[in-house]
Structures are given as structure tokens and as C-alpha cells.
Design an enzyme around this catalytic site. Sequence first.
Site, PDB file in Angstrom:
ATOM      1  N   LYS A  89      -5.126  -0.521  -1.498  1.00  0.00           N
ATOM      2  CA  LYS A  89      -4.920   0.478  -2.307  1.00  0.00           C
ATOM      3  C   LYS A  89      -5.733   0.365  -3.706  1.00  0.00           C
ATOM      4  O   LYS A  89      -6.411   1.465  -4.031  1.00  0.00           O
ATOM      5  CB  LYS A  89      -3.485   0.589  -2.752  1.00  0.00           C
ATOM      6  N   GLU A 111       1.581   9.487  -6.699  1.00  0.00           N
ATOM      7  CA  GLU A 111       2.828   9.331  -5.741  1.00  0.00           C
ATOM      8  C   GLU A 111       2.870   7.911  -5.121  1.00  0.00           C
ATOM      9  O   GLU A 111       1.520   7.388  -5.174  1.00  0.00           O
ATOM     10  CB  GLU A 111       2.731  10.484  -4.772  1.00  0.00           C
ATOM     11  N   SER A 377      -4.452  -4.526   5.929  1.00  0.00           N
ATOM     12  CA  SER A 377      -4.394  -3.698   4.752  1.00  0.00           C
ATOM     13  C   SER A 377      -3.527  -4.465   3.476  1.00  0.00           C
ATOM     14  O   SER A 377      -3.860  -3.977   2.482  1.00  0.00           O
ATOM     15  CB  SER A 377      -3.943  -2.500   5.143  1.00  0.00           C
TER      16      SER A 377
END
Lengths: 393, 254
Positions: A89, A111, A377
Site C-alpha cells: 500500500k 478510506e 502483498s
Amino acid sequence: MNYKADQKGYYGVFGGAYIPEMLYPNVEELRQNYLKIMAEPSFQKEFQELLKDYVGRPSPLYFAKRLSEKYTTKIYLKREDLNHTGAHKINNTIGQILMAKRLGKSRIIAETGAGQHGVATATVCALMGLECIVYMGEIDIARQAPNVARMKMLGATVVPALSGSRTLKDATNEAIRDWINNPVDTYYIIGSVVGPHPYPDMVARFQAIISEEIKWQLKEKEGRENPDVIIACVGGGSNAAGAYYHYLNNDEVQLIAVEAAGLGIDSGESAATSVLGKEGIIHGSKTLLMQTEDGQITEPYSISAGLDYPGVGPLHAHLHATKRAEFVSVTDAEAMKAGLELCELEGIIPAIESAHALAVFEKQTFKPNEVIVLNLSGRGDKDLNTYIDYFKL
Amino acid sequence: MNRINQKLQEDKKLLSIYFTAGYPKLDDTASIIQHLEKSGVDLIEIGLPFSDPLADGPTIQASSTQALKNGITTEKLFEQLKDIRQTVSIPLIIMGYFNPMLQYGVEAFCKKCQENGIDGLIIPDLPVDVYHEKYKAIFEKYGLINVLLITPQTSDERIDFIDAISNGFIYMVSSASVTGSQSGFGTVQTDYFKRIADMNLTNPQIVGFGISNNETFTQATKHTKGAIIGSAFIKHLTANGIDTIDKFVKNILA
Ligand SMILES: Cc1ncc(COP(=O)(O)O)c(C=O)c1O
């Protein structure tokens, strides 16, 4: 076949910007500027330096020997879990915070589902000294408590989303409402390849660093840039988009997208959008989404907060429609088992999102000489409570 | 002539009221419309509930959630409207989000609207350019006026474009906000109302968002053709049910 967004942000029939007029000036400002800004040498320099010195890139491409032995194939893990803040991210939030600064914005909203994107946003806001407000579903606040604490320590305000299913979809609604209410000073850092154009394209470009690195790393290790298969989990689809990006037009590379089946596709408690979804509009984008016959968006379910979303990004809807990627769904139980297996075989505790991708090895067989790259991830620290509850640790 | 255009020709400030179909009770829709017409309201916006109403604040959102729980569906709303033209002649506009219409089929939806006495649509998340390229012809085929929005941030150039493709009125969002977010207008808003009035657009403007009582109605209509009340009316319904609608309206128009 073309897999890049066109001028208006369409991937085939999917994408676009289905936004209320109130958002038009903000989204249009971004649309007109994002490619120009990203192409500026000073932007690229700052972006690359931060990725290297702050995020810790390149993330290793690790040959997982024992996992490979178990499944008699060659498995490389792209270690996004080793990035600062523990997931892919941050690649996107670094890019977008630099974008926000160049657009002269002073207030950042985001968000978050699992809290990884919220933490990654709070982190870059601290880094740049900008105000940060993160919307998070009330349910997710409860199941991802460590990440809530991290965001607070990083100086962000965490606002609970109390409407609807009180998860990622609702947090996104609240963030969009905030943006409508604050059209001048505020920049919305979306956490995945979702939302109105240009977000899906912009976020994919920031995450594309993943496949850019895979190319030269694999060349070093295997003497070739192309793996046979790339596997990634899909919530909104950003880590998958990054891992696929530079291979999209290369048909020799097979793409596998892994969705969360929750308690099972037919259980009514699932988040497998490609199976259960239909074309529709969610968060400003025409894409596949889970909805009733009447067009009401349904509440998804997955044990993994990061995959608990009733849509997928328009790129993925297009990859599904064109069969460029194969979509696989993995249940809670299959993912948890695969997560534990990675701990035992490789000494790596994966995020439950990434564990969904790992579960593919139990469902499909690959040839011994095939080279598989699995995008790991994120790391599992944020999920310890879920692991503890699930395995009664 | 479309009932909306007829109404716009009347020499008075227009009051438009928004309510959510299926709220407070599933079958209140027709009687709310009848009460509103009797009380002297000029236009009615019937909200077609959506699970994720991005442009709405907590009040309208909560009423939509409740209406969906009550069992409202697109088909159900059309059933409720089936005989409405036997009792009322007030212009009726459906306000809803695009996804439920898309699932119904845009053309099928427009056809049903025409059959059931609907005069216009407001679809906040159907962008102007998509409407213009793909759907304008369909709306027009079924005699529906699409009401487009402008905000204080909308550029003059874009306002001119919106004016050019509109054929009823322009919905002027009073400030950058979701519905129900503010009370009262400051000079920023009144300057904005005046600026738009001075553009001498072809379509009259009706102001929405932030109007809740006689004072804000008067302020909002000083430079415009009318004003729309939504959240304040929903709050009234929540507190008082549908029996005292005329009292609510009288207070606004006092
Ligand atoms: C570790 C991890 N992987 C995957 C995801 C899913 O998001 P995306 O599909 O955008 O990569 C998340 C989302 O929070 C995450 O935290």
C-alpha cells in the site's frame, strides 16, 4: 489487446468517472494533471528516492525453496511484506502524497479496510506534515485494532463509518462525502485501483514498480524477465495491478487473480466479485460488483478485511471479461491453512489477504520447471488477533 | 408541454419537496404526494432509495436504508405510482442513483417513468457528458426532463454547457456539500446565487441543499426561481409521520 485505460478512463467497457457534479472539479483537476506531474523529473526523483530510502525498495524477490519443494514447482515470493508499514500500500501513498503536494492540497483523507492503506496514508502524512483523516468501518476498527493504534500514533484522526455494512465500502462512501464537503483544500488518497478515473490508472502506475522490479530481479535469478505465472490476491486489485502491470501485454505470462470466497461462493457470505458480481457502478466506476437484482450493492464477507469489498477495479473487470487473467476464489479456511503453511515452511507470517493467493497451490498444479511469482502483498502482524482466534493459539 | 415547464412559467417562487419513497412506511408514497400537493407545494422529488447514496448526508441516507428494509424496490415504486395521475397534477421528478436504473435498463426505466406520470429525473452520479452522449435521446423519447446540477465550484464554461443541454431547470447546489449538512446561508452563498442569476441562463435555477425553513427558503429564492427541501422534510416525517405535512409546508411558505 489493450489493457491500459483510455483517455476517459475506460478499460473496454469498464471504468469511467460516474461522479456527482460536486466532485467534478476535484476529479477533473487530478485528471488533467496526473500524467504531467508524474512525468516531471523532480517528481520521479523524489518518488524513487523515497521508495528506496524510506520504503526500503527494491523489495526482494525470494526463491521459496521449501514451498517450491512441497508443490514441485519454482515459486518466487515478491516480498512486498518487507516494505515499510508492511504491505504494498505504501508504494501508492508515497506517489499520491507527492501528487497532493504538487496540487497544493493541505488536508488528506483516505478510506481503509484492513488498516494497511490507512497506516500507509497516515505514515506519508506524518512524513510530509499534512493533516490526515482516515475513514474506517466500525467492524474493521474492531478486527484490525493494532492498525487503528498505529494510525493514531502517526497523528491521524480515525473516523468510524457507521452506515451500511460498516466495512470498506462504507468507509469509502464516507471518504467521498468528506471530499464533497471539502472541495478546495482536500486530497483523497484512494487505496486501490478503484474509484473514478483517473484513480485506477494512477494507482496502477504507482504500484507498477512491483512488476518493474520483478523483471530485472527474475532476469538475475532465472536469466529471463518473464515468469510463467503471476499470482496475486484481489481486493480492489492494486497489488495485483502492480504485479501484472508490465506483463499485461505479454500473453506468455499467465495471470491468476485470487478473490476471497469467504465461507464459500454459495454461502451468502462471500466477496468473490468475479463470480457473484454483475456490471454496475460503485464508487464512481463502472465495473463488476456484487448487487441485488434491483441494483442495491450487497454486503460482502471475508475473514480478510482487505478483500472484503463488493467490487473490483475496472482493470480487473476487463481482465476477467477478456479472460486475460484467470480468477480463482479461495475460502477463509483455505486461506488460513495456506497462511499457516507459509509460517511453517518459510518462516514468513503473511497477511491474510496474501494468504488467499498462497492457497492457489492447493487448488492448481504447476509443472516442476514453471516459474511462478506470487506477490506477497503484506505481512501478518496486523492479523495476529484473527490468527489467534482462528487457530486458538 | 411537460408539467415541469408549465410550472416554471408561473409567476411565483417555487417550493420543491424531496422525500424518500417507501419511508416512513412502505406504502406512504402516494399519500405523501397527495398531502404535498394539497399543502401548496409546487414540485415533488421522489427519492428512489439506494444502498450507497454518495451525495447524501446522514438524514436521507438513514431514510433510504429504512425504506429498503421496508421493502421498496424500483418495481414497487412504479406500482405505487400507477394511479397517481388520477389524483394529482403536480410535477413529479424521480431522484435516484444511476446503478438501480442501469440494472432496470435505462430505456425500460424511462418508459416506466412516462407510463406512471413522471416528468423528470435527477441522477446525481450520472455525469453530464455520459448523459449527453448516451442517454439524452432516450430521456427525450419518453418526455423526461433531466435535471442537472451545478455547484459553487462549477466553472462558467461548464455552466453554459449544462444550460445548453438542459430543458427544464438547473439544480443549484447551494454549497459544496452533501445533503443536510448546513443551516443558513452566508454571503458566500448569496453571492453565488447572484453570480449565477447574472449569467442570464436559459433555464431557471432552483436551489437545493441547506434549506430547512421559511428564512432559508426566502434567502435562497431571492435571486432564483425556487428552492428544494429534503433533509428537513425527512426529519419532519421521522418525528411526526405523514399527518402534519401541511403544517410543515405552511411554515415554509408563511
Ligand atoms: C496486505 C494486503 N494485501 C492485499 C490487499 C487488497 O487490496 P488490493 O487488492 O488493492 O491489493 C490489502 C488491502 O488492505 C492488504 O492490506
